[in-house]
Design a protein around this motif. Structure first.
Motif, mmCIF file in Angstrom:
data_model
loop_
_atom_site.group_PDB
_atom_site.id
_atom_site.type_symbol
_atom_site.label_atom_id
_atom_site.label_comp_id
_atom_site.label_asym_id
_atom_site.label_seq_id
_atom_site.Cartn_x
_atom_site.Cartn_y
_atom_site.Cartn_z
ATOM 1 N N THR A 523 -10.512 -6.239 8.788
ATOM 2 C CA THR A 523 -9.900 -7.446 9.375
ATOM 3 C C THR A 523 -8.682 -7.868 8.563
ATOM 4 O OG1 THR A 523 -12.112 -8.135 9.976
ATOM 5 C CG2 THR A 523 -10.387 -9.784 10.186
ATOM 6 N N LEU A 524 -8.864 -7.914 7.253
ATOM 7 C CA LEU A 524 -7.753 -8.318 6.393
ATOM 8 C C LEU A 524 -6.591 -7.332 6.536
ATOM 9 C CD1 LEU A 524 -6.553 -10.097 4.163
ATOM 10 C CD2 LEU A 524 -7.748 -8.707 2.483
ATOM 11 N N GLY A 525 -6.924 -6.043 6.578
ATOM 12 C CA GLY A 525 -5.892 -5.014 6.719
ATOM 13 C C GLY A 525 -5.075 -5.234 7.982
ATOM 14 N N ASN A 526 -5.741 -5.564 9.061
ATOM 15 C CA ASN A 526 -5.020 -5.783 10.312
ATOM 16 C C ASN A 526 -4.162 -7.037 10.247
ATOM 17 O OD1 ASN A 526 -5.769 -3.462 11.731
ATOM 18 N ND2 ASN A 526 -7.779 -4.332 12.172
ATOM 19 N N THR A 527 -4.648 -8.052 9.524
ATOM 20 C CA THR A 527 -3.839 -9.259 9.343
ATOM 21 C C THR A 527 -2.571 -8.924 8.568
ATOM 22 O OG1 THR A 527 -5.835 -10.587 9.293
ATOM 23 C CG2 THR A 527 -3.836 -11.621 8.453
ATOM 24 N N ILE A 528 -2.716 -8.164 7.487
ATOM 25 C CA ILE A 528 -1.548 -7.804 6.674
ATOM 26 C C ILE A 528 -0.555 -7.021 7.529
ATOM 27 C CG2 ILE A 528 -0.749 -6.511 4.655
ATOM 28 C CD1 ILE A 528 -3.541 -6.950 3.419
ATOM 29 N N LYS A 529 -1.091 -6.109 8.317
ATOM 30 C CA LYS A 529 -0.251 -5.245 9.136
ATOM 31 C C LYS A 529 0.550 -6.049 10.168
ATOM 32 C CE LYS A 529 -0.985 -1.007 11.755
ATOM 33 N NZ LYS A 529 -1.106 0.254 11.030
ATOM 34 N N THR A 530 -0.107 -7.001 10.801
ATOM 35 C CA THR A 530 0.565 -7.697 11.897
ATOM 36 C C THR A 530 1.357 -8.917 11.432
ATOM 37 O OG1 THR A 530 -1.520 -8.815 12.304
ATOM 38 C CG2 THR A 530 -0.994 -6.998 13.757
ATOM 39 N N MET A 531 1.021 -9.487 10.284
ATOM 40 C CA MET A 531 1.652 -10.750 9.888
ATOM 41 C C MET A 531 2.753 -10.591 8.843
ATOM 42 S SD MET A 531 0.006 -12.908 11.758
ATOM 43 C CE MET A 531 0.187 -14.561 11.082
ATOM 44 N N SER A 532 2.915 -9.405 8.260
ATOM 45 C CA SER A 532 3.900 -9.259 7.188
ATOM 46 C C SER A 532 5.310 -9.198 7.747
ATOM 47 C CB SER A 532 3.619 -8.008 6.361
ATOM 48 O OG SER A 532 2.465 -8.208 5.594
ATOM 49 N N ARG A 533 6.251 -9.508 6.877
ATOM 50 C CA ARG A 533 7.618 -9.722 7.315
ATOM 51 C C ARG A 533 8.420 -8.434 7.375
ATOM 52 N NH1 ARG A 533 11.636 -11.520 3.810
ATOM 53 N NH2 ARG A 533 13.336 -12.657 4.773
ATOM 54 N N CYS A 534 8.120 -7.472 6.526
ATOM 55 C CA CYS A 534 8.911 -6.235 6.567
ATOM 56 C C CYS A 534 7.991 -5.014 6.541
ATOM 57 C CB CYS A 534 9.900 -6.189 5.406
ATOM 58 S SG CYS A 534 9.199 -5.535 3.880
ATOM 59 N N GLY A 535 8.605 -3.866 6.625
ATOM 60 C CA GLY A 535 7.865 -2.614 6.718
ATOM 61 C C GLY A 535 6.921 -2.370 5.563
ATOM 62 N N LEU A 536 7.221 -2.908 4.391
ATOM 63 C CA LEU A 536 6.327 -2.658 3.266
ATOM 64 C C LEU A 536 4.940 -3.231 3.555
ATOM 65 C CD1 LEU A 536 7.101 -2.819 -0.510
ATOM 66 C CD2 LEU A 536 4.977 -3.749 0.365
ATOM 67 N N GLY A 537 4.919 -4.520 3.881
ATOM 68 C CA GLY A 537 3.631 -5.146 4.176
ATOM 69 C C GLY A 537 2.996 -4.574 5.437
ATOM 70 N N GLN A 538 3.842 -4.266 6.422
ATOM 71 C CA GLN A 538 3.304 -3.770 7.690
ATOM 72 C C GLN A 538 2.600 -2.417 7.542
ATOM 73 O OE1 GLN A 538 6.893 -3.965 9.933
ATOM 74 N NE2 GLN A 538 6.886 -6.194 9.939
ATOM 75 N N THR A 539 2.888 -1.704 6.457
ATOM 76 C CA THR A 539 2.246 -0.393 6.284
ATOM 77 C C THR A 539 1.332 -0.348 5.057
ATOM 78 O OG1 THR A 539 4.152 0.375 5.014
ATOM 79 C CG2 THR A 539 4.153 0.868 7.359
ATOM 80 N N ALA A 540 1.305 -1.440 4.287
ATOM 81 C CA ALA A 540 0.585 -1.408 3.004
ATOM 82 C C ALA A 540 -0.910 -1.139 3.168
ATOM 83 C CB ALA A 540 0.813 -2.711 2.241
ATOM 84 N N ALA A 541 -1.468 -1.562 4.288
ATOM 85 C CA ALA A 541 -2.912 -1.382 4.473
ATOM 86 C C ALA A 541 -3.248 0.001 5.026
ATOM 87 C CB ALA A 541 -3.459 -2.466 5.392
ATOM 88 N N ASN A 542 -2.224 0.784 5.371
ATOM 89 C CA ASN A 542 -2.477 2.074 6.033
ATOM 90 C C ASN A 542 -3.396 3.033 5.286
ATOM 91 O OD1 ASN A 542 -1.096 1.346 8.250
ATOM 92 N ND2 ASN A 542 0.698 2.641 7.903
ATOM 93 N N PRO A 543 -3.253 3.186 3.960
ATOM 94 C CA PRO A 543 -4.156 4.122 3.276
ATOM 95 C C PRO A 543 -5.619 3.767 3.535
ATOM 96 C CG PRO A 543 -2.422 3.413 1.780
ATOM 97 C CD PRO A 543 -2.280 2.583 3.029
ATOM 98 N N ILE A 544 -5.911 2.466 3.520
ATOM 99 C CA ILE A 544 -7.300 2.042 3.696
ATOM 100 C C ILE A 544 -7.671 2.106 5.182
ATOM 101 C CG2 ILE A 544 -8.957 0.184 3.297
ATOM 102 C CD1 ILE A 544 -7.659 1.389 0.718
ATOM 103 N N LEU A 545 -6.814 1.562 6.043
ATOM 104 C CA LEU A 545 -7.142 1.532 7.470
ATOM 105 C C LEU A 545 -7.303 2.937 8.041
ATOM 106 C CD1 LEU A 545 -4.883 -1.397 8.782
ATOM 107 C CD2 LEU A 545 -7.350 -1.413 8.337
ATOM 108 N N THR A 546 -6.418 3.878 7.634
ATOM 109 C CA THR A 546 -6.534 5.209 8.237
ATOM 110 C C THR A 546 -7.741 5.969 7.672
ATOM 111 O OG1 THR A 546 -4.957 6.232 6.696
ATOM 112 C CG2 THR A 546 -4.062 5.407 8.754
ATOM 113 N N THR A 547 -8.120 5.698 6.422
ATOM 114 C CA THR A 547 -9.333 6.381 5.936
ATOM 115 C C THR A 547 -10.593 5.733 6.509
ATOM 116 O OG1 THR A 547 -9.133 5.114 3.879
ATOM 117 C CG2 THR A 547 -8.475 7.426 3.803
ATOM 118 N N LEU A 548 -10.543 4.425 6.790
ATOM 119 C CA LEU A 548 -11.709 3.813 7.447
ATOM 120 C C LEU A 548 -11.953 4.505 8.791
ATOM 121 C CD1 LEU A 548 -11.281 -0.023 6.759
ATOM 122 C CD2 LEU A 548 -13.172 1.433 6.007
#
Ligand SMILES: Cc1cc2nc3c(=O)[nH]c(=O)nc-3n(C[C@H](O)[C@H](O)[C@H](O)COP(=O)(O)O)c2cc1C
Ligand code: SF4
Ligand code: SF4
Lengths: 589, 179
Positions: A523-548
């Motif tokens: 849930t937190l990962g999806n929040t970070i992905k959708t609410m962040s202002r630039c590409g860094l935040g929008q992709t920061a959760a990817n390592p965790i989300l894609t391995t989940l």
């Protein structure tokens, strides 16, 4: 001392024409002269420039390569990125601490050595690696360290060390980037067309940006050309900070002419008078050869005034060095940094093509994209779009590192499958492949049949192979730590979210996590992905989300069946107070 | 039918969240009709007298006594609600988390500009500080979180009445929006 500083600083500020937009260069030069940025310097620079002190402090505090404390004569920056640690950087770090008698983050008492960690320096194919006063040392092993430290302490230049060598590791050259070129051919062909025709040719080639986002290059140039402004700029993005990427380094070392050729073509197409290369500080050692190449081009009339004899086509290129910040690869942060400010991304719109560098229309392109542009001019759109797939024309450079036999740079045709690439690099028994770096996705073998192209698996170039023995989840945790470190801090979802997520992941990896924790991480990962202002935040959760998603079995194996597990340890939490006050914990505790 | 029982805890906070609860104005009369208070600073009942339905927690967890009571709340309450930023994240008191405890104590009791003949207190009666201030959910399971500093009286009222009447506790956006 202040007297002295004042003289040095005034001289530097004069050297850069008292131009506030050159604050990065001014600060870099002062830092180089004084060895660090003392508080007095932070007071004197703005005085000399007629700006506010806070502007200098704000900028200087942002970048990893600016130190506010005195540093050793020699600064060793050991890269502790994921691939480096896979290749034994931790043991090398221990050896450095032992040989120097200090911890990382410290300076020896005699002021000779400072040890620091740094994020990926673009040498994952010859890891572990370090930068010593900017000079790269590669393929380090703990046994070499005592001799290195001894030599450096004795005042030897790092360039004289046997480890001071960078291999190209260009394993597979291809037709677009690494084929031989004729200096000036692309520029001459472009100058025979109108700028509009050049953009048309780009459009016919269907070339898309190689920096990650895959934006059609012709469209970007067209927007930029048509945008109104007093001047137009072309910027070459050579920040290459995505861990595991080093293909731009190989381009800049092997064929800088092609990059400058592409920039000149772009300059003509956009109606620009100046091109800027934003070169990451980690690649400073490439600067002399790049400057040499520029000088050569000037002497041949390929840069400067009336290029190739075309009356009125004046264009030149300046190289701007960065100072160690991953987020400066993001194009709007890069522009801020080019203007001598901290590298915080801008709000969009307006987009850089409308209001970019100095608020004028600016096209930012990746190093490799500009090479493609030059080659398209030279050989024609039809030649180019015959290579690759329908929506991904041309070739792509991938930098492969990690658990494979032949790490290095490969120029592949778009459409190649992950399996085929693994064959090529000697990584057939991979357990997982990190495609497009930490900000991309972690692929499981079920995905190895998929192909590398914009339609399926886009990549900026980073491909990291994880062998069967690797603790993939620990690697993902380290990727997340990287984002925590590199977040510019502007927006809460990214700044606080990545830190919270990192703590939650640590709880799970320590064996204290529950299924509920995994749900919350997602849930937190999806929040970070959708609410962040630039590409860094929008992709920061990817390592965790894609391995989940792709490695749920690994995560499931980590969690406990209980409904709730407290990460809290009372005994440990009381130790410090008891030690300070002499109080004793109550018996029942 | 017996009235539902509510208990409230002041951990390391400023009492602002309790104040906010009292700020529900005349609804306090309705609340008293609706519920009965067990252990709470509001009625000064010091111990749990029987099993409680809802426990409201204010403040972060900064010492061993907080820990002990938080665990007792978990044992005695069916539902635990963390109320306010301090309970949710440590809040303002957690600002000390960036400074080592030893330095905090030295600054407060030895080196501070107003200290004369300072001494770090060590009476066994004084709760022992934790290395940092923890949010409640890192120590026991928390069922609901009410953000805000403090959550408004309306938010508290809406959450409490929903919980007590067994309704869905999904609060409207306006009640949990803070910027
Ligand atoms: C955090 C972050 C880092 C980036 N780093 C780079 C980089 O190092 N090099 C690069 O070319 N693009 C990077 N990009 C993408 C750029 O913003 C931009 O899209 C790209 O330079 C455009 O060039 P292209 O159209 O030629 O690909 C990064 C983006 C983000 C969000
Ligand atoms: S997403 Fe992260 S890096 Fe991007 S602006 Fe927000 S805080 Fe900065
Ligand atoms: S959340 Fe705010 S109002 Fe509530 S206890 Fe903490 S500081 Fe006070």
């Amino acid at each position: 001392m202040t007297e002295n500083y004042s003289e040095i600083i005034n001289e530097v500020v004069e050297q850069f024409g008292k131009d506030r937009s050159r604050l990065m260069d001014i600060t870099r030069a002062v830092h180089a002269k004084l060895g660090y940025l003392p508080e007095e310097a932070i007071g004197l620079i703005p005085k000399a420039l007629g700006i506010h002190r806070v502007e200098v402090r704000d900028m200087a505090s942002f970048y990893a390569f600016f130190s506010r404390e005195p540093q050793g004569r020699t600064v060793i920056r050991l890269c502790n990125s994921v691939v480096e640690r896979m290749k034994g950087a931790d043991a090398v770090a221990k050896a450095f601490e032992k040989a120097a008698g200090i911890k990382f983050g410290q300076t020896t008492a005699d002021g000779m050595l400072t040890l620091e960690y740094t994020a990926c320096i673009g040498l994952s194919d010859q890891a572990p690696a370090a930068l010593v006063n900017g000079t790269p040392l590669t393929n380090l092993c703990p046994a070499d360290v005592p001799a290195i430290v001894q030599a450096l302490k004795a005042g030897k230049s790092p360039r004289e060390l046997p480890q001071a060598r960078v291999d190209l590791n260009l394993r597979q050259p291809g037709p677009v980037i690494f084929a031989p070129m004729q200096r000036g051919a692309a520029v001459r062909r472009a100058l025979n067309m109108s700028p509009e025709e050049v953009i048309k040719e780009m459009n016919a080639s269907r070339v898309r940006g190689r920096g990650g986002a895959g934006f059609p290059t012709a469209m970007k140039w067209d927007f930029c050309r048509k945008a109104e402004g007093g001047a137009h700029y072309i910027v070459c993005n050579a920040d290459e900070g995505e861990p595991g990427t080093f293909k731009d380094r190989v381009i800049l070392a092997q064929c800088p002419d092609l990059v400058f050729e592409g920039m000149t073509v772009a300059g003509y197409a956009l109606g620009a008078v100046e091109g800027l290369v934003y070169l990451r500080a980690e690649y400073e050692y490439l600067l002399p050869s790049l400057e040499q190449c520029l000088a050569k081009r000037r002497s041949l009339g390929l840069l400067g005034e009336n290029i190739c004899g075309l009356e009125g086509f004046n264009f030149d290129i300046r190289i701007q060095l960065g100072a160690g910040a991953y987020v400066c690869g993001e194009e709007s942060a890069l522009i801020e940094s080019l203007e001598g400010k901290r590298g915080a991304p801008r709000d969009r719109p307006p987009f850089p093509v409308q209001k970019g560098y100095k608020n004028e229309p600016t096209a930012v392109n990746n190093v490799e994209t500009l090479c493609c542009a030059a080659r398209i001019m030279e050989k024609g759109a039809a030649w180019f779009n015959a290579i690759g797939t329908k929506d991904s024309t041309g070739t792509k450079l991938v930098s492969v590192s990690g658990d494979c036999e032949k790490p290095g740079v490969y120029e592949i045709q778009y459409g190649m499958s992950v399996d085929a690439l693994l064959q090529l690099v000697g990584g057939q028994n991979a357990q997982a492949v990190q495609m497009a770096g930490p900000s991309g996705q972690c692929l499981a073998p079920k995905d190895f049949g998929r192909s590398i192209c914009f339609e399926d698996l886009p990549t900026g170039g980073s491909v990291i192979v994880f062998g069967p023995q690797r603790d993939v989840l620990e690697c993902m945790h380290q990727f997340l730590e990287f984002f925590v470190e590199e977040s510019c801090g502007w927006c809460a979802p990214c700044r606080a979210g990545t830190t919270l997520m990192c703590k939650m992941v640590e709880k799970v990896l320590e064996g204290k996590g529950t299924r509920n924790d995994l749900r919350q991480i997602e849930t937190l990962g999806n929040t970070i992905k959708t609410m962040s202002r630039c590409g860094l935040g929008q992709t920061a959760a990817n390592p965790i989300l894609t391995t989940l998603r792709n490695f749920s079995n690994l995560w499931d194996a980590k969690v406990r069946s209980e409904d709730y597990v407290a990460p809290f340890d009372l005994k440990k939490a009381l130790q410090e107070a008891c030690a300070v006050t002499g109080q004793k914990p109550h018996a029942e505790e | 039918m017996a009235k539902p029982l509510v208990a409230t805890a002041p951990f390391t906070g400023c009492f602002g969240c309790h104040m906010s609860l009292l700020d529900i104005d005349d609804r306090i009369l309705k609340l008293v009709e609706l519920v009965e208070f067990d252990k709470s600073p509001i009625n000064d009942i010091k111990v749990f007298t029987r099993p409680v339905d809802v426990g409201l927690l204010e403040g972060g967890i900064s010492n061993d006594e907080n820990v002990e009571w938080l665990i007792k709340f978990r044992e005695n309450c069916k539902i635990l609600v963390a109320v306010g930023q301090c309970a949710l994240t440590g809040g303002v008191p957690a600002m000390r988390n960036t400074v080592p405890l030893k330095e905090c104590l030295e600054e407060a009791y030895l080196k501070g500009p107003t200290v004369i003949d300072g001494k770090i207190p060590n009476d066994p009666e004084i709760p022992i500080l934790l290395d940092k201030v923890y949010p409640c959910h890192e120590i026991v399971k928390i069922d609901y979180f009410l953000p805000g500093c403090p959550p408004s009286a309306d938010t508290l009222w809406a959450a409490l009445t929903a919980l007590l009447t067994g309704k869905n506790v999904g609060l409207p956006y306006e009640l949990i929006k803070y910027d």
